[in-house]
Scaffold this motif. Structure first.
Motif, PDB file in Angstrom:
ATOM      1  N   GLN A 252      -8.252   8.698   0.925  1.00 44.49           N
ATOM      2  CA  GLN A 252      -7.387   9.311   1.937  1.00 44.49           C
ATOM      3  C   GLN A 252      -8.018   9.235   3.324  1.00 44.49           C
ATOM      4  O   GLN A 252      -7.330   9.222   4.336  1.00 44.49           O
ATOM      5  CB  GLN A 252      -7.092  10.770   1.549  1.00 44.49           C
ATOM      6  N   LYS A 253      -9.342   9.153   3.340  1.00 40.68           N
ATOM      7  CA  LYS A 253     -10.064   9.038   4.610  1.00 40.68           C
ATOM      8  C   LYS A 253     -10.165   7.578   5.074  1.00 40.68           C
ATOM      9  O   LYS A 253      -9.902   7.258   6.221  1.00 40.68           O
ATOM     10  CB  LYS A 253     -11.464   9.648   4.439  1.00 40.68           C
ATOM     11  N   THR A 254     -10.549   6.675   4.123  1.00 43.02           N
ATOM     12  CA  THR A 254     -10.843   5.289   4.501  1.00 43.02           C
ATOM     13  C   THR A 254      -9.629   4.373   4.407  1.00 43.02           C
ATOM     14  O   THR A 254      -9.561   3.369   5.128  1.00 43.02           O
ATOM     15  CB  THR A 254     -11.943   4.701   3.603  1.00 43.02           C
ATOM     16  N   GLY A 255      -8.731   4.652   3.486  1.00 46.85           N
ATOM     17  CA  GLY A 255      -7.554   3.796   3.306  1.00 46.85           C
ATOM     18  C   GLY A 255      -7.829   2.512   2.551  1.00 46.85           C
ATOM     19  O   GLY A 255      -6.915   1.720   2.314  1.00 46.85           O
ATOM     20  N   ARG A 256      -9.065   2.291   2.167  1.00 45.58           N
ATOM     21  CA  ARG A 256      -9.393   1.039   1.466  1.00 45.58           C
ATOM     22  C   ARG A 256     -10.376   1.313   0.333  1.00 45.58           C
ATOM     23  O   ARG A 256     -11.299   2.113   0.496  1.00 45.58           O
ATOM     24  CB  ARG A 256      -9.998   0.017   2.445  1.00 45.58           C
ATOM     25  N   LEU A 257     -10.151   0.615  -0.792  1.00 46.24           N
ATOM     26  CA  LEU A 257     -11.000   0.855  -1.967  1.00 46.24           C
ATOM     27  C   LEU A 257     -11.379  -0.463  -2.621  1.00 46.24           C
ATOM     28  O   LEU A 257     -10.514  -1.308  -2.877  1.00 46.24           O
ATOM     29  CB  LEU A 257     -10.256   1.734  -2.985  1.00 46.24           C
ATOM     30  N   VAL A 258     -12.674  -0.621  -2.881  1.00 52.55           N
ATOM     31  CA  VAL A 258     -13.186  -1.746  -3.668  1.00 52.55           C
ATOM     32  C   VAL A 258     -13.928  -1.171  -4.864  1.00 52.55           C
ATOM     33  O   VAL A 258     -14.809  -0.316  -4.697  1.00 52.55           O
ATOM     34  CB  VAL A 258     -14.141  -2.627  -2.834  1.00 52.55           C
ATOM     35  N   VAL A 259     -13.551  -1.614  -6.050  1.00 46.41           N
ATOM     36  CA  VAL A 259     -14.194  -1.153  -7.283  1.00 46.41           C
ATOM     37  C   VAL A 259     -14.994  -2.310  -7.867  1.00 46.41           C
ATOM     38  O   VAL A 259     -14.453  -3.413  -8.020  1.00 46.41           O
ATOM     39  CB  VAL A 259     -13.152  -0.677  -8.319  1.00 46.41           C
ATOM     40  N   ALA A 260     -16.253  -2.059  -8.163  1.00 48.46           N
ATOM     41  CA  ALA A 260     -17.114  -3.140  -8.654  1.00 48.46           C
ATOM     42  C   ALA A 260     -17.699  -2.794 -10.015  1.00 48.46           C
ATOM     43  O   ALA A 260     -17.988  -1.626 -10.301  1.00 48.46           O
ATOM     44  CB  ALA A 260     -18.243  -3.401  -7.663  1.00 48.46           C
ATOM     45  N   GLN A 261     -17.839  -3.820 -10.856  1.00 50.50           N
ATOM     46  CA  GLN A 261     -18.369  -3.620 -12.207  1.00 50.50           C
ATOM     47  C   GLN A 261     -18.895  -4.953 -12.740  1.00 50.50           C
ATOM     48  O   GLN A 261     -18.412  -6.013 -12.344  1.00 50.50           O
ATOM     49  CB  GLN A 261     -17.261  -3.108 -13.135  1.00 50.50           C
ATOM     50  N   GLU A 262     -19.853  -4.884 -13.638  1.00 44.57           N
ATOM     51  CA  GLU A 262     -20.354  -6.107 -14.265  1.00 44.57           C
ATOM     52  C   GLU A 262     -19.400  -6.620 -15.336  1.00 44.57           C
ATOM     53  O   GLU A 262     -19.376  -7.806 -15.655  1.00 44.57           O
ATOM     54  CB  GLU A 262     -21.729  -5.854 -14.904  1.00 44.57           C
TER      55      GLU A 262
END
Lengths: 325, 387
Positions: A252-262
């Motif tokens: 809600q603050k940044t407006g952008r999401l990156v999710v990382a995983q192996e």
């Protein structure tokens, strides 16, 4: 007061504290007693607590889990070690068809406080079946709790919290971080067991990951900062249940999401987070949720793992795509 | 098939076998009070009548499924009575009468097979008769772990002088675990043998060889008599005539005593026959011959034991009384079955975890709101999305 300890030692100290605190806690697994485990996480514990509490088992993963179930019925709190991520599948049936469902089948009259420790993930240059990230199978299974510590401090406390839980806990240890040191505070009581946590404040993009990926996220955040982009980093810590409140608040603050995983991205923990954030924070999003994952292939031969596993550059590539929207 | 190695205390026509081989086991029978000898018959007859009634209830739509045990009554009743009160019993899913002997209300099994529960009885309240396990052979490992726990209790509970507490076969517990000829092919059963032998657990493996794993004959599971499997794992093993309730009782009693005495695990293979279908969903006429069924029908465990009791002077009054009791139990089961109510939908979400779980709680609340929304004029439009 804090101590600078590697993750393996921090987990070892956490196990020792749990063994000392409760005579019903048992450790069991292949090579864990006399040898101290192939990663030495249980080193010295047989000498301290005896062969009847730190138990070398025959080589059979289904039986390690299946007999732990019977031991729990007798009032014990077994902590099983599966030697490597890729060796968990002979025990998969006992974990998913039995352990995960037995509290439900008993309608609550019997708890199954069993911890299954699994060294997981790549970056160690090992042969096939020794570098995998199978956590999504277990996060998909009702009745299990799934956690993964990223730091020695969390390793020390979360293993104790997992043992104290009255539910089965899958405890995924990022084996590439076993020898990385970090500050451990053994005096201050831990926070909530299955809370996700903002570990770096930022304003433009949110990064989420667990286990060894957290170090890559922080590295990416440093690089981004040097290029003028402010990145917030969240250590997921728990994969089932997932604590969404800090993630939603951050998005809600940044407006952008990156999710990382192996792990491979198809039907993964990252997929679940992307879907949930799209459902709950749609109007806050300035860009689609980006996933950075291992590829949807078997884990490749070790000389290719650097190309397969997400690193800071791959994370930043996704950050750039998110910012370009 | 039975051989000279098979322990039999009663011939198929109900005569007691007294020879060198049976002398080891006959004292277990000789010390039984007559009332218990009569209980053997009573339980077998009641169970068979119950099996028939439950099968009928399934055909009438009252149960989703029934799992008949007809033909296996002697193996189950004998071994069930052999267990001491402190012993723990891990069934597969066909040992209804063992549960009844231990104090389980058979309605709990009816409820499970009607689709009202996944079992849910409390073993500490049902004579340590644990829940059914439908994944074939999985319970062998749970039983072995339980037996490891019994052994560890002793090793970890040291008295003041540092010595382990003394063993008392009269009070110590052993574990009795049931499985079948099909399960003998499962890896979990072999792994259970391995762990039991390695840790010398106090337990008896009770293998009911009923000759059929649904449609697959035991010859497809094993080319060697199944009791010999135990020997390869270092587990002393014996084969019994499983349609002989006295052999089942005496041999199981002797082996449980060995287990309680610290001599390690034991395996019993009981040769019996599943006279009925695997379940009410099965049609055994598609895979087995009438001649085979007739052969085993002539070795019926109840007829054999009735012949023995009559030879001992038990009269018609007793058999008439037992027949009436069986009718009463069946009628009571029918009456109670048709009155069973469906569980509330909240049961879906109960006891998934022991500690609170936000996702399950949120989904429970959502379903309650969703179902309640059908009672309002506004319908479901005001609902938040499913969590």
């Amino acid at each position: 007061m804090t101590e600078n300890l590697p993750l393996a030692k921090a987990i070892n100290l956490g196990l020792a504290k749990a063994l000392a605190a409760d005579p019903k806690v048992l450790l069991m697994g292949e090579d864990i007693a006399t040898l101290g485990g192939v990663f030495r996480v249980t080193e010295g514990l047989k000498a301290e607590f005896g062969e009847n509490r730190v138990i070398d088992t025959p080589l059979a993963e289904s039986a390690i889990v299946g007999t732990a179930i019977g031991l729990a019925m007798r009032g014990y709190r077994p902590v099983c070690e599966i030697q490597f991520d890729g060796f968990i599948f002979p025990g998969f049936d006992q974990i998913t068809s039995q352990l995960a469902k037995l509290t439900y089948r008993h309608e609550g009259s019997q708890s199954f406080p069993i911890v299954i420790r699994v060294p997981y993930g790549g970056h160690i240059g090992a042969v096939e079946h020794h570098q995998e990230s199978p956590e999504a199978y277990f996060a998909h299974t009702p009745g299990l709790r799934v956690v993964s510590p990223a730091t020695p401090h969390d390793g020390y406390w979360m293993i104790q919290q997992a043992i104290a839980s009255n539910d089965p806990v899958m405890f995924f240890e990022p084996k590439s971080r076993y020898w990385q040191k970090g500050e451990v505070d053994r005096e201050t009581p831990p926070g909530a067991f299955q809370a996700s946590r903002v570990i770096r404040m930022g304003t433009e993009v949110t990064l989420v990951g667990h286990g060894a990926m957290v170090a890559a996220l922080l590295q990416a955040a440093d690089i981004a900062a040097s290029e003028g982009t402010s990145v917030e980093v969240i250590d997921l810590r728990s994969l089932s249940p997932i604590d969404y409140a800090p993630i939603i608040a951050s998005v809600q603050k940044t407006g952008r999401l990156v999710v990382a995983q192996e792990a491979p991205g198809h039907v993964s923990v990252g997929s679940e987070i992307a879907a949930t954030v799209a459902e709950r924070a749609f109007y806050s999003l300035e860009a689609p949720v980006m996933r950075v994952s291992g590829f949807d292939t078997p884990f490749p031969p070790a000389k290719l793992e650097g190309n397969y596993l997400p690193d800071a550059d791959r994370i930043l590539e996704a950050v750039d795509r998110a910012l370009a929207f | 098939m039975s051989s000279d190695a098979t322990v039999q205390l009663l011939t198929p026509d109900g005569k007691l076998v007294s020879d060198d081989r049976t002398s080891e086991y006959l004292p277990w029978i000789e010390k039984l009070p007559e009332s218990r000898l009569l209980d053997f018959h009573r339980q077998m007859v009641v169970m068979r009548r119950f099996d028939t009634e439950a099968g009928n209830l399934q055909r009438q739509g009252q149960l989703a499924l029934w799992i008949p045990s007809i033909g296996q009554e002697a193996a189950q009743v004998g071994s069930g009575y052999a267990a001491a009160p402190q012993d723990h019993l891990f069934p597969a899913y066909r040992e209804h009468v063992v549960g009844r002997i231990r104090g389980l209300d058979l309605m709990r099994i009816i409820e499970m097979l009607r689709g009202l529960s996944h079992g849910g009885w409390v073993p500490s309240e049902t004579g340590n008769f644990h829940l059914y396990t439908l994944v074939i052979g999985s319970q062998a490992l749970h039983a072995t772990g339980y037996a490891m726990g019994i052994a560890l209790d002793r090793l970890l509970d040291v008295s003041n002088d540092g010595a382990p507490t003394l063993r008392d076969p009269e009070k110590d517990a052993a574990v009795l675990v049931y499985f079948g000829d099909g399960a003998s092919s499962q890896g979990d059963v072999s792994e259970a043998f391995t762990f039991a032998a390695s840790y010398q657990t106090p337990q008896v493996f009770f293998l009911q060889n009923n000759h059929w794993a649904i449609s697959v004959p035991v010859e497809r599971q094993s080319r060697t008599p199944l009791y010999l499997r135990g020997t390869g794992f270092g587990i002393p093993s014996v084969q019994i005539d499983g349609n002989d309730v006295l052999a089942s009782y005496a041999v199981t009693s002797a082996n449980l005593l060995s287990a309680r005495s610290g001599e390690g695990p034991r395996l019993i293979e009981a040769l019996t026959y599943r006279m009925g279908a695997h379940t009410t969903s099965d049609d055994p006429t598609k895979y087995r011959e009438n001649e085979e069924v007739a052969y085993w029908g002539a070795r019926d465990p109840i007829a054999r034991y009735e012949a023995y009791l009559r030879g001992q002077g038990v009269g018609d009054d007793f058999f008439a009384e037992v027949a009436q009791e069986a009718e009463d139990v069946a009628a009571d089961a029918r009456a109670r079955t048709v009155l069973l109510q469906d569980p509330p939908t909240t049961k879906i979400f109960e006891h998934v975890y022991s500690d609170p779980h936000p996702l399950v709680d949120a989904q429970r609340d959502w379903l309650a709101a969703y179902e309640a929304s059908f009672d309002t004029a506004d319908g479901i439009a005001d609902l938040e999305g499913a969590p």
